[in-house]
Design a protein around this motif. Structure first.
Motif, PDB file in Angstrom:
ATOM      1  N   GLY A  21       0.790  -1.220   0.000  1.00  0.00           N
ATOM      2  CA  GLY A  21       0.000   0.000   0.000  1.00  0.00           C
ATOM      3  C   GLY A  21       0.826   1.276   0.000  1.00  0.00           C
ATOM      4  O   GLY A  21       0.284   2.369  -0.123  1.00  0.00           O
ATOM      5  N   GLU A  22       2.143   1.153   0.132  1.00  0.00           N
ATOM      6  CA  GLU A  22       3.019   2.326   0.158  1.00  0.00           C
ATOM      7  C   GLU A  22       2.934   3.077  -1.168  1.00  0.00           C
ATOM      8  O   GLU A  22       2.966   2.483  -2.245  1.00  0.00           O
ATOM      9  N   LYS A  23       2.818   4.385  -1.107  1.00  0.00           N
ATOM     10  CA  LYS A  23       2.760   5.225  -2.296  1.00  0.00           C
ATOM     11  C   LYS A  23       4.187   5.574  -2.722  1.00  0.00           C
ATOM     12  O   LYS A  23       4.903   6.231  -1.981  1.00  0.00           O
ATOM     13  N   LEU A  24       4.583   5.133  -3.891  1.00  0.00           N
ATOM     14  CA  LEU A  24       5.928   5.400  -4.372  1.00  0.00           C
ATOM     15  C   LEU A  24       5.971   6.685  -5.209  1.00  0.00           C
ATOM     16  O   LEU A  24       7.011   7.318  -5.317  1.00  0.00           O
ATOM     17  N   ASP A  25       4.848   7.072  -5.798  1.00  0.00           N
ATOM     18  CA  ASP A  25       4.631   8.359  -6.482  1.00  0.00           C
ATOM     19  C   ASP A  25       5.854   8.980  -7.147  1.00  0.00           C
ATOM     20  O   ASP A  25       6.199  10.124  -6.881  1.00  0.00           O
ATOM     21  N   GLY A  26       6.528   8.241  -7.992  1.00  0.00           N
ATOM     22  CA  GLY A  26       7.642   8.810  -8.728  1.00  0.00           C
ATOM     23  C   GLY A  26       8.921   8.957  -7.934  1.00  0.00           C
ATOM     24  O   GLY A  26       9.938   9.385  -8.465  1.00  0.00           O
ATOM     25  N   ASN A  27       8.899   8.625  -6.647  1.00  0.00           N
ATOM     26  CA  ASN A  27      10.113   8.704  -5.827  1.00  0.00           C
ATOM     27  C   ASN A  27      11.004   7.480  -6.019  1.00  0.00           C
ATOM     28  O   ASN A  27      12.175   7.511  -5.681  1.00  0.00           O
ATOM     29  N   VAL A  28      10.408   6.399  -6.533  1.00  0.00           N
ATOM     30  CA  VAL A  28      11.128   5.145  -6.734  1.00  0.00           C
ATOM     31  C   VAL A  28      10.939   4.724  -8.192  1.00  0.00           C
ATOM     32  O   VAL A  28       9.817   4.606  -8.666  1.00  0.00           O
ATOM     33  N   SER A  29      12.037   4.517  -8.902  1.00  0.00           N
ATOM     34  CA  SER A  29      11.961   4.067 -10.301  1.00  0.00           C
ATOM     35  C   SER A  29      11.540   2.601 -10.343  1.00  0.00           C
ATOM     36  O   SER A  29      12.054   1.784  -9.590  1.00  0.00           O
ATOM     37  N   ILE A  30      10.594   2.306 -11.246  1.00  0.00           N
ATOM     38  CA  ILE A  30      10.136   0.929 -11.446  1.00  0.00           C
ATOM     39  C   ILE A  30      10.205   0.644 -12.937  1.00  0.00           C
ATOM     40  O   ILE A  30       9.633   1.384 -13.743  1.00  0.00           O
ATOM     41  N   SER A  31      10.883  -0.414 -13.313  1.00  0.00           N
ATOM     42  CA  SER A  31      11.038  -0.742 -14.733  1.00  0.00           C
ATOM     43  C   SER A  31       9.693  -1.139 -15.338  1.00  0.00           C
ATOM     44  O   SER A  31       8.781  -1.599 -14.636  1.00  0.00           O
ATOM     45  N   GLU A  32       9.589  -0.983 -16.625  1.00  0.00           N
ATOM     46  CA  GLU A  32       8.380  -1.372 -17.355  1.00  0.00           C
ATOM     47  C   GLU A  32       8.103  -2.864 -17.159  1.00  0.00           C
ATOM     48  O   GLU A  32       6.965  -3.268 -16.971  1.00  0.00           O
ATOM     49  N   ALA A  33       9.156  -3.677 -17.178  1.00  0.00           N
ATOM     50  CA  ALA A  33       8.989  -5.126 -16.988  1.00  0.00           C
ATOM     51  C   ALA A  33       8.417  -5.431 -15.610  1.00  0.00           C
ATOM     52  O   ALA A  33       7.534  -6.286 -15.465  1.00  0.00           O
ATOM     53  N   ASP A  34       8.887  -4.735 -14.578  1.00  0.00           N
ATOM     54  CA  ASP A  34       8.369  -4.964 -13.230  1.00  0.00           C
ATOM     55  C   ASP A  34       6.933  -4.481 -13.101  1.00  0.00           C
ATOM     56  O   ASP A  34       6.110  -5.129 -12.448  1.00  0.00           O
ATOM     57  N   LEU A  35       6.602  -3.353 -13.731  1.00  0.00           N
ATOM     58  CA  LEU A  35       5.217  -2.880 -13.719  1.00  0.00           C
ATOM     59  C   LEU A  35       4.293  -3.905 -14.371  1.00  0.00           C
ATOM     60  O   LEU A  35       3.226  -4.215 -13.843  1.00  0.00           O
ATOM     61  N   LYS A  36       4.720  -4.460 -15.502  1.00  0.00           N
ATOM     62  CA  LYS A  36       3.917  -5.471 -16.205  1.00  0.00           C
ATOM     63  C   LYS A  36       3.761  -6.740 -15.361  1.00  0.00           C
ATOM     64  O   LYS A  36       2.775  -7.456 -15.500  1.00  0.00           O
ATOM     65  N   ALA A  37       4.737  -7.001 -14.487  1.00  0.00           N
ATOM     66  CA  ALA A  37       4.693  -8.192 -13.621  1.00  0.00           C
ATOM     67  C   ALA A  37       3.885  -7.938 -12.346  1.00  0.00           C
ATOM     68  O   ALA A  37       3.809  -8.801 -11.482  1.00  0.00           O
ATOM     69  N   PRO A  50      23.731   4.953  -2.109  1.00  0.00           N
ATOM     70  CA  PRO A  50      24.250   5.427  -0.824  1.00  0.00           C
ATOM     71  C   PRO A  50      24.807   6.848  -0.888  1.00  0.00           C
ATOM     72  O   PRO A  50      24.908   7.523   0.128  1.00  0.00           O
ATOM     73  N   LYS A  51      25.129   7.332  -2.072  1.00  0.00           N
ATOM     74  CA  LYS A  51      25.670   8.689  -2.218  1.00  0.00           C
ATOM     75  C   LYS A  51      24.588   9.706  -2.569  1.00  0.00           C
ATOM     76  O   LYS A  51      24.846  10.899  -2.577  1.00  0.00           O
ATOM     77  N   ASN A  52      23.383   9.228  -2.916  1.00  0.00           N
ATOM     78  CA  ASN A  52      22.260  10.106  -3.241  1.00  0.00           C
ATOM     79  C   ASN A  52      20.978   9.389  -2.838  1.00  0.00           C
ATOM     80  O   ASN A  52      20.409   8.636  -3.617  1.00  0.00           O
ATOM     81  N   HIS A  53      20.501   9.614  -1.636  1.00  0.00           N
ATOM     82  CA  HIS A  53      19.362   8.869  -1.095  1.00  0.00           C
ATOM     83  C   HIS A  53      18.061   9.148  -1.832  1.00  0.00           C
ATOM     84  O   HIS A  53      17.089   8.416  -1.664  1.00  0.00           O
ATOM     85  N   LYS A  54      18.010  10.166  -2.676  1.00  0.00           N
ATOM     86  CA  LYS A  54      16.808  10.417  -3.478  1.00  0.00           C
ATOM     87  C   LYS A  54      16.758   9.525  -4.718  1.00  0.00           C
ATOM     88  O   LYS A  54      15.729   9.401  -5.351  1.00  0.00           O
ATOM     89  N   ASP A  55      17.872   8.900  -5.069  1.00  0.00           N
ATOM     90  CA  ASP A  55      17.966   7.982  -6.207  1.00  0.00           C
ATOM     91  C   ASP A  55      17.594   6.588  -5.708  1.00  0.00           C
ATOM     92  O   ASP A  55      18.408   5.912  -5.079  1.00  0.00           O
ATOM     93  N   GLN A  56      16.332   6.185  -5.954  1.00  0.00           N
ATOM     94  CA  GLN A  56      15.821   4.901  -5.465  1.00  0.00           C
ATOM     95  C   GLN A  56      15.165   4.127  -6.597  1.00  0.00           C
ATOM     96  O   GLN A  56      14.610   4.720  -7.516  1.00  0.00           O
ATOM     97  N   TRP A  57      15.196   2.801  -6.501  1.00  0.00           N
ATOM     98  CA  TRP A  57      14.581   1.967  -7.521  1.00  0.00           C
ATOM     99  C   TRP A  57      14.084   0.675  -6.892  1.00  0.00           C
ATOM    100  O   TRP A  57      14.556   0.236  -5.858  1.00  0.00           O
ATOM    101  N   LEU A  58      13.118   0.078  -7.560  1.00  0.00           N
ATOM    102  CA  LEU A  58      12.519  -1.169  -7.089  1.00  0.00           C
ATOM    103  C   LEU A  58      13.352  -2.358  -7.564  1.00  0.00           C
ATOM    104  O   LEU A  58      13.827  -2.370  -8.701  1.00  0.00           O
ATOM    105  N   VAL A  59      13.518  -3.331  -6.687  1.00  0.00           N
ATOM    106  CA  VAL A  59      14.208  -4.581  -7.016  1.00  0.00           C
ATOM    107  C   VAL A  59      13.196  -5.705  -6.842  1.00  0.00           C
ATOM    108  O   VAL A  59      12.632  -5.887  -5.755  1.00  0.00           O
ATOM    109  N   ALA A  60      12.948  -6.447  -7.907  1.00  0.00           N
ATOM    110  CA  ALA A  60      11.987  -7.548  -7.861  1.00  0.00           C
ATOM    111  C   ALA A  60      12.448  -8.625  -6.886  1.00  0.00           C
ATOM    112  O   ALA A  60      13.647  -8.874  -6.728  1.00  0.00           O
TER     113      ALA A  60
END
Length: 72
Positions: A21-37, A50-60
């Motif tokens: 239920g967490e809202k990621l709202d553009g703060n976390v990058s999600i690949s097209e493949a992961d969205l489709k999954a 670790p050098k830029n905490h605003k740079d976040q992405w989803l890991v399947a």
């Protein structure tokens, strides 16, 4: 196009679990493949640079399970 080669990671990754239920709202990058999954979903992890905490992405979950283990 260049050829893919294998590389080993040199350092640790900073990650935390995705919370249902967490809202990621553009703060976390999600690949097209992961969205489709169906991501984001429980079991996924959120990684950050670790050098830029605003740079976040989803890991399947499957990729995480195959490639990472917790450091105590």
């Amino acid at each position: 196009m260049s050829e893919f080669k294998q590389y080993r990671r040199k350092n640790l990754s900073e990650m935390r679990p995705y919370v249902k239920g967490e809202k990621l709202d553009g703060n976390v990058s999600i690949s097209e493949a992961d969205l489709k999954a169906g991501s984001p979903k429980v079991g996924n992890m959120i990684a950050r640079n670790p050098k830029n905490h605003k740079d976040q992405w989803l890991v399947a979950k499957a990729y995480f399970d195959d490639n990472f283990e917790r450091v105590e």
